[in-house]
Design an enzyme around this catalytic site. Sequence first.
Site, PDB file in Angstrom:
ATOM      1  N   GLU A 219      77.922 -35.893   9.831  1.00 16.70           N
ATOM      2  CA  GLU A 219      77.451 -36.989   9.071  1.00 16.70           C
ATOM      3  C   GLU A 219      76.939 -36.557   7.672  1.00 16.70           C
ATOM      4  O   GLU A 219      77.011 -37.320   6.613  1.00 16.70           O
ATOM      5  CB  GLU A 219      76.386 -37.791   9.758  1.00 16.70           C
ATOM      6  CG  GLU A 219      77.041 -38.620  10.781  1.00 16.70           C
ATOM      7  CD  GLU A 219      77.097 -37.828  12.186  1.00 16.70           C
ATOM      8  OE1 GLU A 219      76.689 -36.744  12.195  1.00 16.70           O
ATOM      9  OE2 GLU A 219      77.764 -38.379  13.194  1.00 16.70           O
TER      10      GLU A 219
ATOM     11  N   HIS B 170      70.957 -45.659  19.696  1.00 14.41           N
ATOM     12  CA  HIS B 170      72.353 -46.261  19.377  1.00 14.41           C
ATOM     13  C   HIS B 170      71.943 -47.784  18.971  1.00 14.41           C
ATOM     14  O   HIS B 170      72.846 -48.673  18.968  1.00 14.41           O
ATOM     15  CB  HIS B 170      73.411 -46.299  20.492  1.00 14.41           C
ATOM     16  CG  HIS B 170      74.041 -44.729  20.466  1.00 14.41           C
ATOM     17  ND1 HIS B 170      73.339 -43.793  21.117  1.00 14.41           N
ATOM     18  CD2 HIS B 170      75.022 -44.307  20.019  1.00 14.41           C
ATOM     19  CE1 HIS B 170      74.171 -42.971  21.094  1.00 14.41           C
ATOM     20  NE2 HIS B 170      75.412 -43.289  20.437  1.00 14.41           N
TER      21      HIS B 170
END
Lengths: 322, 326
Positions: free
Chosen positions: B60, B129
């Site tokens: 990322e 998440h």
Amino acid sequence: MTQAPLLLELYRRMATIRRAEERLSKLFADGEVPGFLHLSIGQEAVPVGVCAALERGDTVASTHRGHGHALAKGMALEGFFAEIMGRASGVCAGRGGSIHVADMSIGMLGANGIVGGGLPLATGSALAHQVKGRPNVAVAFFGDGAMAEGALHECLNLARLWQLPLVFVCENNGWGEFSPHERQFAAKLAALGAAFAIPYEEADGTDVEAVAAAARRRVEPARRGEGPQILECRTPRWRGHYEGDPQKYREPSNLDAARGQDALALAAARLAAQGVDAEALGAIERAITERIEAAVAAARAAAEPDFAAAVAGVYAEARAHA
Amino acid sequence: MPETRYSAAINRALADAMAADESVVLFGEDVAAPGGPFAVTRGLLAKFGPLRVRDTPISEAAIAGAAAGAALSGLRPVVEIMFMDFMTFTMDALVNQAAKAHFMFGGQCSVPMVVRAPHGGGLNAGPQHSQCLEAWFAHVPGLKVVVPGNPADAYGLLRAAIDDPNPVVFVEHKGLYGSKGELPESPAPVAIGAARIARAGRDATVVTYGAAVAWSLRAADALAREGIETEVVDLRSVQPWDEATVLESVGRTRRLAIAHEAVSAFGVGAEIAACVSAKAFGRLAAPVARVGAAFMPVPFARSLERACLPGETEIAAAVRRLMAPA
């Protein structure tokens, strides 16, 4: 062996960086440069040698020790000094300072306050060259301190997977901030190159001709589309991590050894052997000093940056939508 | 007007932007060949080819950083971060590099990039998440943050975000991907920073965004049956946010609740409450109310997650408290 005219030009560029940084050191001591100052005195052969292999459209991302990269890529002294002295006429309008000198018009994507911060920027710039089909490369300058940053490892991997036109140039001066490299990194950059199947080459970062030749050998395959390359240059750190750093963590012998490696003296000796006399180098030095003093005088006379303009400059202006 | 899914509206915005401008490229984890973890980018690789639509490794920091570098060198990248929780790894690229480049380089350059990331709970996806982290990015000068709550806004805001010369965090909601709404045949961009009155009402204002817009509208339906007419303002953008529309609405209704899925503490609602208190204190008939998730990581078990996240019931309760005599 490089012919004298080219070596003379490389000498002139290195001397420009050396004298500019020496001038900055004095300005800093006199209180005319605010903030932090990280000097690259002693390391001039690396930016000059690498940038000698680059075209104007090639891009470089730099580090906190980035003055040499900026000047070697072609930044004008006026904007450079005015920026570092915090003036409106600075290349970044006085908003960035020493650690953020940048000039997009010459592909200099900025010095960077974050160790490893320039690596992903150069990776993205190389991606842009590739997508746009430009015959250009991007160079990521980084210090040995950045070897321990995750960004390097992510970027090596991404650049290899995508075969980006990217040259990783490590300036290994043996010190990451206040600690020696061997206490910070358990691997070798050469081994990382091998792990990612990225061609790796080491050059003597005190020898500008050696750096320039190695840089050409790394830049050209990248430019031909053969993927990323690594160049590691051993280079001395003459100064502290920042100006004013007493360097108590360093043995005097370590510092002496570093100061014994002088890219400028080496190039001067080589030029002398080729018949370039001291008078010719003296003339170059005098011209550099004149240009630097003119830039300093212009910066001193320049206006302070305007706060309202700075506030208005946080966002780029967007096209209007209904 | 045809009905379109939220995910399809995003897909169409990406396709239209890529067709309109060759500089627009798309990359992220599993966005190309697999078509995206939520199938949002399905078909784009076939349409635009592997030079412009790329799968990345799970990196990322490099994804966001390369987007910034690419934006400095002439592309308009749109990158996907699979879950907003993973944006922790993008922080240097966004906060130190992309957000500041235009400013700290004296306006020499802009950084036209978009980071798409889904936030939100409701899927029992657990603490790593499910988070809503948009307030972090709204706090950083130089970034824009948009949170569309329906397909038309998802399309219009994404087109505007891609067009914008600044880095934009485009926040989607996992729970909205399957939701449907109207999308015109020729949809237009939606200006970043412009709110929308989702429902008009005279008694109280609920300012909200994202998935909480639908919860607020259902709360307003329930309140209407009790005779309370609630105005629902869908912010759509949280940075910049539409202060004028909110102040105008509160000026009329004199009561304000702010509802979002993110935790209330130090959040978007706190900023709006402070602004309204400073600029419309005299108009307020009741203290400003905030509705948000409990101040805790989003828990996994169904019962725990239900209890943690706000919804229609909590929003309706907050408005009723606003209406109660002091």
